[in-house]
Design a protein around this motif. Sequence first.
Motif: not given
Length: 349
Positions: A181, A185, A187
């Motif tokens: 990721r 982000a 995830g």
Amino acid sequence: MLDWIVKQPEKSILTLARSTAERPPQPGDAVNGPFIVSKLQVGPLVDAKGLNPIYSYMNESTSPGPGVFGPSHVFVVNRLGGNGNREAVHIEADSSVGQVGDQIVGGLAAGRIVAGSGTAYGWNPYARVDAIAGPGSQAIGQEVNVDVRRDVAAKVGVQIVDVTTSTGEGTSIDAALLFSRQTGARGFQTGIQFGYNGKDPQAAIDAGYGIRSGGTLINALPTTLSLQAGLDLSGVQKPFTDAAVKLAAGNTIRFGANGMGGSVSSRTSSEGGSILFDANSTILDFGGGQQNKFGPTGYTTTGSITEAAPATPARSSASCAVGQHAWDANYEYRCVATNHWKRAPLSDF
């Protein structure tokens, strides 16, 4: 500033035009772009293999900047109404005279670095759901559908092949399948998941594993390779809050062909035992706080030792190894030397 593809049929030319208009430029409009980027030709041009495909060439030398991709052949389908499923581009290769070994490929995308440096992506799907989208939306980066209507030699959802000409290795990362990721982000909650939980909004997806009954979740076929590890979780920086490997009660880890090499299993769902490898010792916890410790100084237990069945040596010279122990209702027996037993009488107290 928007980039549009303009097709001018009379010239068989695709032009990348730049425009600030709300609509794409139309054939005949003044081109507000730096150059003609693509020529489309069908017919007399024949390649080295005698084939006569559609050729589309592009040469460009722009500098789009970080995070921006340069000019390419762009197809934009903007849905303004209606309902139902949509495809932006449909590519299909049909064959009715194929032979065994022929490969019929619906589409092939290739990213190639011929000189210099960079990162080559063969295919880079991008699924995006904007913030104003409906709550029932889904984002699926790529879906692979398999439609096999008769028995075939191989039925594979995703196949990853390191081709014959691939002779290099990844000096930093070398993996057939990588999950990652970007910074910022959120995830994924799960790395690999088998089956849905019955809450999938797609009615066509069954709440099952996608693997038929009697199948195998992960299968490693026989190999002559000398592998370092089958499953390596040593890179996890923090302990698992629950377990590194978790099985429901009643399941078993087996060794050898058909499990004939032994097994480790549990039949209880509460107060089960455990095996702990401590510094210079091994601790067996049989549940309920009863621990048995094996270490260099000997054996220690917090409970009692039970020898379920009596065993009476036939004579003092019966076969035995030093330290071996036996008992019956009248005596305790100890092997004090090779094939030499001694005994002590038992009495009430």
